[in-house]
Design a protein around this motif. Structure first.
Motif, mmCIF file in Angstrom:
data_model
loop_
_atom_site.group_PDB
_atom_site.id
_atom_site.type_symbol
_atom_site.label_atom_id
_atom_site.label_comp_id
_atom_site.label_asym_id
_atom_site.label_seq_id
_atom_site.Cartn_x
_atom_site.Cartn_y
_atom_site.Cartn_z
ATOM 1 N N TYR A 1 0.810 -1.223 0.000
ATOM 2 C CA TYR A 1 0.000 0.000 0.000
ATOM 3 C C TYR A 1 0.847 1.280 0.000
ATOM 4 O O TYR A 1 0.591 2.185 -0.796
ATOM 5 C CB TYR A 1 -1.001 -0.003 1.145
ATOM 6 N N PRO A 2 1.862 1.405 0.856
ATOM 7 C CA PRO A 2 2.691 2.623 0.777
ATOM 8 C C PRO A 2 3.437 2.722 -0.558
ATOM 9 O O PRO A 2 3.567 3.814 -1.116
ATOM 10 C CB PRO A 2 3.672 2.474 1.942
ATOM 11 N N PHE A 3 3.922 1.579 -1.076
ATOM 12 C CA PHE A 3 4.627 1.573 -2.359
ATOM 13 C C PHE A 3 3.733 2.132 -3.461
ATOM 14 O O PHE A 3 4.107 3.048 -4.187
ATOM 15 C CB PHE A 3 5.084 0.150 -2.713
ATOM 16 N N VAL A 4 2.531 1.583 -3.585
ATOM 17 C CA VAL A 4 1.642 1.970 -4.685
ATOM 18 C C VAL A 4 1.109 3.386 -4.489
ATOM 19 O O VAL A 4 0.892 4.116 -5.451
ATOM 20 C CB VAL A 4 0.519 0.924 -4.888
ATOM 21 N N ASN A 5 0.926 3.795 -3.249
ATOM 22 C CA ASN A 5 0.450 5.148 -2.966
ATOM 23 C C ASN A 5 1.477 6.207 -3.382
ATOM 24 O O ASN A 5 1.115 7.314 -3.750
ATOM 25 C CB ASN A 5 0.110 5.291 -1.479
ATOM 26 N N ASP A 6 2.745 5.846 -3.338
ATOM 27 C CA ASP A 6 3.813 6.775 -3.704
ATOM 28 C C ASP A 6 4.124 6.794 -5.196
ATOM 29 O O ASP A 6 4.997 7.544 -5.627
ATOM 30 C CB ASP A 6 5.091 6.442 -2.925
ATOM 31 N N CYS A 7 3.445 5.968 -5.985
ATOM 32 C CA CYS A 7 3.684 5.908 -7.434
ATOM 33 C C CYS A 7 2.742 6.883 -8.138
ATOM 34 O O CYS A 7 1.535 6.639 -8.206
ATOM 35 C CB CYS A 7 3.450 4.498 -7.961
ATOM 36 N N PRO A 8 3.257 7.992 -8.666
ATOM 37 C CA PRO A 8 2.389 9.000 -9.279
ATOM 38 C C PRO A 8 1.682 8.516 -10.550
ATOM 39 O O PRO A 8 0.669 9.094 -10.930
ATOM 40 C CB PRO A 8 3.343 10.157 -9.586
ATOM 41 N N ASN A 9 2.178 7.458 -11.171
ATOM 42 C CA ASN A 9 1.549 6.952 -12.386
ATOM 43 C C ASN A 9 0.348 6.057 -12.086
ATOM 44 O O ASN A 9 -0.384 5.700 -12.996
ATOM 45 C CB ASN A 9 2.564 6.181 -13.234
ATOM 46 N N VAL A 10 0.165 5.697 -10.831
ATOM 47 C CA VAL A 10 -0.998 4.888 -10.434
ATOM 48 C C VAL A 10 -2.171 5.832 -10.232
ATOM 49 O O VAL A 10 -2.166 6.668 -9.334
ATOM 50 C CB VAL A 10 -0.712 4.063 -9.164
ATOM 51 N N LEU A 11 -3.162 5.707 -11.105
ATOM 52 C CA LEU A 11 -4.343 6.562 -11.043
ATOM 53 C C LEU A 11 -5.373 6.021 -10.061
ATOM 54 O O LEU A 11 -6.147 6.781 -9.478
ATOM 55 C CB LEU A 11 -4.962 6.694 -12.435
ATOM 56 N N GLU A 12 -5.401 4.692 -9.923
ATOM 57 C CA GLU A 12 -6.351 4.022 -9.037
ATOM 58 C C GLU A 12 -5.774 2.697 -8.615
ATOM 59 O O GLU A 12 -5.081 2.050 -9.388
ATOM 60 C CB GLU A 12 -7.646 3.715 -9.810
ATOM 61 N N CYS A 13 -6.085 2.278 -7.406
ATOM 62 C CA CYS A 13 -5.742 0.934 -6.948
ATOM 63 C C CYS A 13 -6.939 0.418 -6.173
ATOM 64 O O CYS A 13 -7.390 1.049 -5.216
ATOM 65 C CB CYS A 13 -4.494 0.949 -6.069
ATOM 66 N N ASN A 14 -7.456 -0.715 -6.623
ATOM 67 C CA ASN A 14 -8.641 -1.294 -6.000
ATOM 68 C C ASN A 14 -8.337 -2.700 -5.518
ATOM 69 O O ASN A 14 -7.731 -3.494 -6.243
ATOM 70 C CB ASN A 14 -9.789 -1.368 -7.022
ATOM 71 N N CYS A 15 -8.782 -3.027 -4.311
ATOM 72 C CA CYS A 15 -8.696 -4.387 -3.786
ATOM 73 C C CYS A 15 -9.952 -5.104 -4.307
ATOM 74 O O CYS A 15 -11.070 -4.640 -4.073
ATOM 75 C CB CYS A 15 -8.676 -4.343 -2.264
ATOM 76 N N VAL A 16 -9.760 -6.212 -5.044
ATOM 77 C CA VAL A 16 -10.873 -6.868 -5.734
ATOM 78 C C VAL A 16 -10.936 -8.354 -5.401
ATOM 79 O O VAL A 16 -10.010 -8.916 -4.826
ATOM 80 C CB VAL A 16 -10.752 -6.681 -7.274
ATOM 81 N N THR A 17 -12.034 -8.983 -5.806
ATOM 82 C CA THR A 17 -12.198 -10.417 -5.626
ATOM 83 C C THR A 17 -11.630 -11.145 -6.840
ATOM 84 O O THR A 17 -11.398 -10.546 -7.890
ATOM 85 C CB THR A 17 -13.684 -10.793 -5.482
ATOM 86 N N GLY A 18 -11.429 -12.436 -6.686
ATOM 87 C CA GLY A 18 -10.960 -13.250 -7.800
ATOM 88 C C GLY A 18 -9.524 -13.695 -7.613
ATOM 89 O O GLY A 18 -8.938 -13.555 -6.544
ATOM 90 N N ILE A 19 -8.936 -14.219 -8.672
ATOM 91 C CA ILE A 19 -7.559 -14.725 -8.631
ATOM 92 C C ILE A 19 -6.595 -13.612 -8.262
ATOM 93 O O ILE A 19 -5.689 -13.784 -7.457
ATOM 94 C CB ILE A 19 -7.169 -15.348 -9.989
ATOM 95 N N TYR A 20 -6.783 -12.462 -8.890
ATOM 96 C CA TYR A 20 -5.941 -11.309 -8.579
ATOM 97 C C TYR A 20 -6.627 -10.508 -7.490
ATOM 98 O O TYR A 20 -7.838 -10.321 -7.513
ATOM 99 C CB TYR A 20 -5.742 -10.451 -9.831
ATOM 100 N N SER A 21 -5.848 -10.012 -6.547
ATOM 101 C CA SER A 21 -6.458 -9.298 -5.428
ATOM 102 C C SER A 21 -6.403 -7.783 -5.571
ATOM 103 O O SER A 21 -7.072 -7.069 -4.842
ATOM 104 C CB SER A 21 -5.804 -9.719 -4.110
ATOM 105 N N MET A 22 -5.594 -7.284 -6.527
ATOM 106 C CA MET A 22 -5.496 -5.846 -6.761
ATOM 107 C C MET A 22 -5.710 -5.545 -8.240
ATOM 108 O O MET A 22 -5.254 -6.296 -9.103
ATOM 109 C CB MET A 22 -4.114 -5.306 -6.371
ATOM 110 N N LEU A 23 -6.378 -4.444 -8.502
ATOM 111 C CA LEU A 23 -6.546 -3.948 -9.865
ATOM 112 C C LEU A 23 -6.083 -2.500 -9.869
ATOM 113 O O LEU A 23 -6.637 -1.661 -9.160
ATOM 114 C CB LEU A 23 -8.004 -4.044 -10.326
ATOM 115 N N LEU A 24 -5.053 -2.223 -10.680
ATOM 116 C CA LEU A 24 -4.488 -0.882 -10.759
ATOM 117 C C LEU A 24 -4.783 -0.276 -12.121
ATOM 118 O O LEU A 24 -4.722 -0.973 -13.134
ATOM 119 C CB LEU A 24 -2.971 -0.929 -10.585
ATOM 120 N N LYS A 25 -5.099 0.994 -12.125
ATOM 121 C CA LYS A 25 -5.207 1.763 -13.360
ATOM 122 C C LYS A 25 -4.002 2.689 -13.371
ATOM 123 O O LYS A 25 -3.776 3.434 -12.406
ATOM 124 C CB LYS A 25 -6.507 2.571 -13.411
ATOM 125 N N VAL A 26 -3.219 2.625 -14.455
ATOM 126 C CA VAL A 26 -1.986 3.397 -14.534
ATOM 127 C C VAL A 26 -1.900 4.163 -15.847
ATOM 128 O O VAL A 26 -2.574 3.812 -16.818
ATOM 129 C CB VAL A 26 -0.744 2.477 -14.388
#
Length: 151
Positions: free
Chosen positions: A80-105
């Motif tokens: 969470y701190p890593f992704v929060n500090d990445c300016p190219n990450v527009l959104e980060c969502n915790c999601v269900t399914g095989i993958y637990s995170m979905l990022l929009k960059v």
């Protein structure tokens, strides 16, 4: 929240820079009454922010992508701190399914995206989809009439 509040939210979503005088004329109230209502909606956390929409491509960010990340629960405290500090990450969502995170960059190039994905893979497996076009751009929930279940 009543019909006037819903109308004010709708107008502010259309253009958050509308002058109070114009908003007041649209909802048939005085400017001070409208100001008070907007302040109340902000204090209630219904209005959380005012944003400026930009054209990312005109700023050189030609690549938009969605990245699925499979991450263990134990890594979230570090992730969470890593992704929060990445300016190219527009959104980060915790999601269900095989993958637990979905990022929009957004990145200037596929090379920059590739470097970022490489850094993400320290946290787990990824799957990346690059956006070709966006027929429906980001938008907020449309409030067209007062919904008694909304508040």
């Amino acid at each position: 929240m009543d019909k006037i509040d819903a109308k004010l939210i709708s107008l502010l979503q259309e253009n958050s820079r509308y002058p109070l005088k114009l908003l007041a004329s649209k909802v048939f109230l005085s400017a001070p009454a409208v100001s008070s209502r907007i302040e109340k909606l902000e204090k209630q956390g219904i209005i959380t922010n005012y944003n400026t929409a930009i054209d990312k491509q005109k700023l050189g960010y030609h690549i938009t992508a969605f990245i699925n990340l499979e991450i263990s629960a134990s890594q979230k405290a570090e992730f969470y701190p890593f992704v929060n500090d990445c300016p190219n990450v527009l959104e980060c969502n915790c999601v269900t399914g095989i993958y637990s995170m979905l990022l929009k960059v957004a990145f200037p190039s596929t090379e920059d995206l590739d470097k970022f994905v490489g850094r993400l893979q320290a946290f787990g497996n990824t799957s990346t989809q690059i956006v070709f076009s966006t027929p429906v751009p980001h938008r907020e929930i449309r409030i067209t009439e007062f919904d008694s279940n909304a508040g």
